[in-house]
Design an enzyme around this catalytic site. Structure first.
Site, PDB file in Angstrom:
ATOM      1  N   LEU A   1       0.807  -1.217   0.000  1.00  0.00           N
ATOM      2  CA  LEU A   1       0.000   0.000   0.000  1.00  0.00           C
ATOM      3  C   LEU A   1       0.842   1.270   0.000  1.00  0.00           C
ATOM      4  O   LEU A   1       0.365   2.329  -0.393  1.00  0.00           O
ATOM      5  CB  LEU A   1      -0.920   0.011   1.222  1.00  0.00           C
TER       6      LEU A   1
ATOM      7  N   GLU B   1      12.222  -1.629   4.237  1.00  0.00           N
ATOM      8  CA  GLU B   1      12.765  -2.991   4.132  1.00  0.00           C
ATOM      9  C   GLU B   1      11.775  -4.035   4.653  1.00  0.00           C
ATOM     10  O   GLU B   1      11.698  -5.143   4.115  1.00  0.00           O
ATOM     11  CB  GLU B   1      14.090  -3.116   4.892  1.00  0.00           C
TER      12      GLU B   1
ATOM     13  N   ASN C   1      15.819   4.466  10.919  1.00  0.00           N
ATOM     14  CA  ASN C   1      15.765   3.269  11.756  1.00  0.00           C
ATOM     15  C   ASN C   1      15.704   3.596  13.234  1.00  0.00           C
ATOM     16  O   ASN C   1      15.088   2.872  14.013  1.00  0.00           O
ATOM     17  CB  ASN C   1      16.965   2.365  11.453  1.00  0.00           C
TER      18      ASN C   1
END
Length: 320
Positions: free
Chosen positions: A97, A115, A149
């Protein structure tokens, strides 16, 4: 384990300098069941604006999944398998999506953000994935990957600490600069990086969720690596709370009680010889505490479960 904070930032649009002029028709709308953990925003500062070529515009395009590879230098190494399987089921039913953000390399696309979606797409058997190509310098790529991250909710404590350290080592950022970029307090960054002073074994226990970051910070008061590991194993085995761990550490750090001074006798020498003999047999520290009427107790120290099992095996071999 304490609940995680909500994700920071406003979405992938924060990466693109043409946000105000982007057509709403090109935005990806979430009209179906969304993935349970969407990728958080990336708060990037000092990334210079540049003239965009057609391949750099914020327009998703489909590419073969075999042409997309993860960033090998990203700090995140652990992925929750159950959460990934849930996302895979969502991808099977609804597809991807939200496009992956990638950088174009010589013969492949390197993932900047997304990822987890890429891994889920591979598990779901997709042949193609939607991507948005954006070009950055090598330094910008590493910095964005680190910050993205760090802001991700499921980075473990050690990965987060390593990311902060890398920002300091490679880009010479100060802790207050890092804190500003990732939207955290300087104290939070400092406390996170302190976890890297733990032994490798205790760090792995933290990664494996055998202990919490609160337990780990309490254990940090002990500098001896073997004692750190012994304390961490005791916390895990006895399911100690953070408060109980702090009390345990305080007891370990308490200075030993001074022995009453008395003249050194032949009996003292005999007991010292017995202690040394037991130390050589046991292979660890042994203390003999004398009482009246030739009574007393023997104290044998150990610093890990393996060492305790070795001592028990030694007793069993003597008994047999």
């Amino acid at each position: 384990m304490a609940g995680r904070k909500n994700g920071l930032g406003r979405g992938l649009d924060a990466l693109f300098p043409d946000k105000k002029t982007a057509s709403k028709e090109n935005e990806v709308k979430f009209t179906a069941k969304v993935e349970k953990k969407t990728e958080p925003a990336v708060k990037v500062k000092n990334v210079k604006e540049r003239t965009e070529t057609p391949r750099q515009k914020k327009v998703p395009m489909m590419v073969k999944i075999s042409m997309v590879e993860p960033n090998q230098n990203q700090p995140r190494k652990q992925f929750d398998e159950d959460a990934l399987l849930e996302l895979t089921e969502s991808v099977k039913q609804y597809g991807i999506l939200q496009p992956l953000l990638v950088s174009e390399k010589k013969d492949y696309y390197e993932i900047i953000a997304g990822e987890r979606r890429w891994r889920a797409a591979k598990l779901a058997g997709l042949k193609e994935v939607p991507v948005i190509v954006k070009e950055f310098s090598e330094q910008e790529l590493v910095e964005i990957s680190l910050i993205e991250n760090i802001q991700r909710e499921d980075l473990n404590a050690v990965e987060e600490a390593m990311a902060y350290k890398r920002l300091m080592d490679e880009f010479h950022l100060k802790q207050d600069e890092i804190a500003d970029r990732v939207g955290k307090s300087r104290t939070a960054v400092t406390n996170s990086m302190r976890l890297l002073k733990l032994s490798a074994k205790v760090q792995q226990m933290l990664i494996d969720e055998m202990i919490t970051a609160g337990h780990a910070r309490a254990i940090l008061a002990v500098s001896d690596m073997e004692k750190q590991e012994s304390l961490a194993m005791r916390v895990f085995d006895e399911k100690l709370s953070v408060r109980e761990t702090e009390k345990l550490v305080k007891a370990v750090l308490a200075p030993p009680k001074e022995k009453k001074s008395h003249s050194y006798s032949a009996e003292d020498a005999a007991y010292e010889n017995l202690e040394e003999k037991m130390k050589s047999i046991m292979g660890t520290k042994v203390l003999i505490h004398r009482k009246k009427n030739d009574k007393g107790k023997i104290e044998i120290e150990y610093y890990s479960r393996d060492e305790l099992e070795r001592i028990i095996d030694l007793f069993e071999s003597i008994h047999n």
